[in-house]
Design a protein around this motif. Structure first.
Motif, short mmCIF file in Angstrom:
data_model
loop_
_atom_site.label_atom_id
_atom_site.label_comp_id
_atom_site.label_asym_id
_atom_site.label_seq_id
_atom_site.Cartn_x
_atom_site.Cartn_y
_atom_site.Cartn_z
N ASP A 91 0.80 -1.22 0.00
CA ASP A 91 0.00 0.00 0.00
C ASP A 91 0.84 1.28 0.00
OD1 ASP A 91 0.79 -0.59 2.63
OD2 ASP A 91 -0.88 0.56 3.47
N LYS A 92 2.13 1.21 0.27
CA LYS A 92 2.98 2.40 0.29
C LYS A 92 4.12 2.37 -0.73
CE LYS A 92 0.83 4.56 3.51
NZ LYS A 92 0.13 5.79 3.27
N GLN A 93 4.22 1.29 -1.50
CA GLN A 93 5.29 1.20 -2.48
C GLN A 93 5.19 2.30 -3.53
OE1 GLN A 93 6.21 -2.53 -4.29
NE2 GLN A 93 5.87 -3.65 -2.39
N HIS A 94 3.98 2.67 -3.92
CA HIS A 94 3.81 3.71 -4.93
C HIS A 94 4.35 5.06 -4.45
CE1 HIS A 94 0.23 4.52 -2.50
NE2 HIS A 94 0.19 5.71 -3.07
N VAL A 95 4.25 5.33 -3.17
CA VAL A 95 4.76 6.58 -2.61
C VAL A 95 6.29 6.60 -2.71
CG1 VAL A 95 4.94 8.01 -0.53
CG2 VAL A 95 2.80 6.80 -1.05
N LEU A 96 6.92 5.50 -2.38
CA LEU A 96 8.37 5.38 -2.48
C LEU A 96 8.82 5.49 -3.93
CD1 LEU A 96 11.15 4.87 -1.24
CD2 LEU A 96 10.64 2.41 -1.32
N LEU A 97 8.12 4.82 -4.83
CA LEU A 97 8.48 4.88 -6.25
C LEU A 97 8.34 6.30 -6.79
CD1 LEU A 97 9.36 3.43 -8.79
CD2 LEU A 97 6.95 2.90 -9.23
N GLN A 98 7.30 7.00 -6.41
CA GLN A 98 7.13 8.39 -6.83
C GLN A 98 8.29 9.25 -6.34
OE1 GLN A 98 3.27 9.43 -5.31
NE2 GLN A 98 2.23 8.80 -7.19
N LEU A 99 8.71 9.06 -5.12
CA LEU A 99 9.84 9.79 -4.56
C LEU A 99 11.10 9.54 -5.37
CD1 LEU A 99 11.19 11.43 -2.20
CD2 LEU A 99 11.58 9.21 -1.13
N ILE A 100 11.36 8.28 -5.68
CA ILE A 100 12.56 7.92 -6.45
C ILE A 100 12.50 8.54 -7.84
CG2 ILE A 100 13.81 6.01 -7.50
CD1 ILE A 100 12.76 4.31 -5.07
N LEU A 101 11.37 8.42 -8.51
CA LEU A 101 11.25 8.94 -9.88
C LEU A 101 11.33 10.47 -9.91
CD1 LEU A 101 8.56 6.55 -11.36
CD2 LEU A 101 11.05 6.47 -11.61
N ARG A 102 10.78 11.14 -8.91
CA ARG A 102 10.93 12.60 -8.82
C ARG A 102 12.39 12.98 -8.68
NH1 ARG A 102 7.70 13.32 -4.34
NH2 ARG A 102 5.84 12.23 -4.96
N LYS A 103 13.12 12.22 -7.88
CA LYS A 103 14.54 12.49 -7.67
C LYS A 103 15.32 12.27 -8.97
CE LYS A 103 16.14 13.39 -4.15
NZ LYS A 103 16.49 14.66 -3.48
N VAL A 104 15.00 11.22 -9.69
CA VAL A 104 15.66 10.95 -10.98
C VAL A 104 15.40 12.11 -11.94
CG1 VAL A 104 15.61 9.48 -13.04
CG2 VAL A 104 15.71 8.44 -10.77
#
Length: 76
Positions: free
Chosen positions: A45-58
């Motif tokens: 349920d929280k993996q999408h939040v982490l993925l969004q953070l990573i992709l924003r950083k990229v």
């Protein structure tokens, strides 16, 4: 160059993902022959939040000269 970029992204994420790590989430980001590989694991349920953070950083990485120098030295 891709490996250097990924190392800089990983370095810049250290503080941002600390709380995610405590909550049982983890990520992997690597340079491959085809580009960049990103994966997440942990509570669904929280993996999408982490993925969004990573992709924003990229997408919006601000490279600091001192960190770039450190990463260059580690690659060589």
């Amino acid at each position: 160059m891709t490996r250097l970029f990924v190392d800089l992204v990983r370095d810049s994420l250290t503080e941002d993902v600390y709380n995610a790590d405590l909550a049982g989430l983890s990520y992997e980001i690597n340079a491959t022959m085809l580009g960049i590989y990103v994966s997440t694991s942990g509570y669904n349920d929280k993996q999408h939040v982490l993925l969004q953070l990573i992709l924003r950083k990229v997408k919006s990485l601000e490279i600091k000269e001192e960190r770039l120098a450190v990463m260059k030295e580690q690659v060589c």
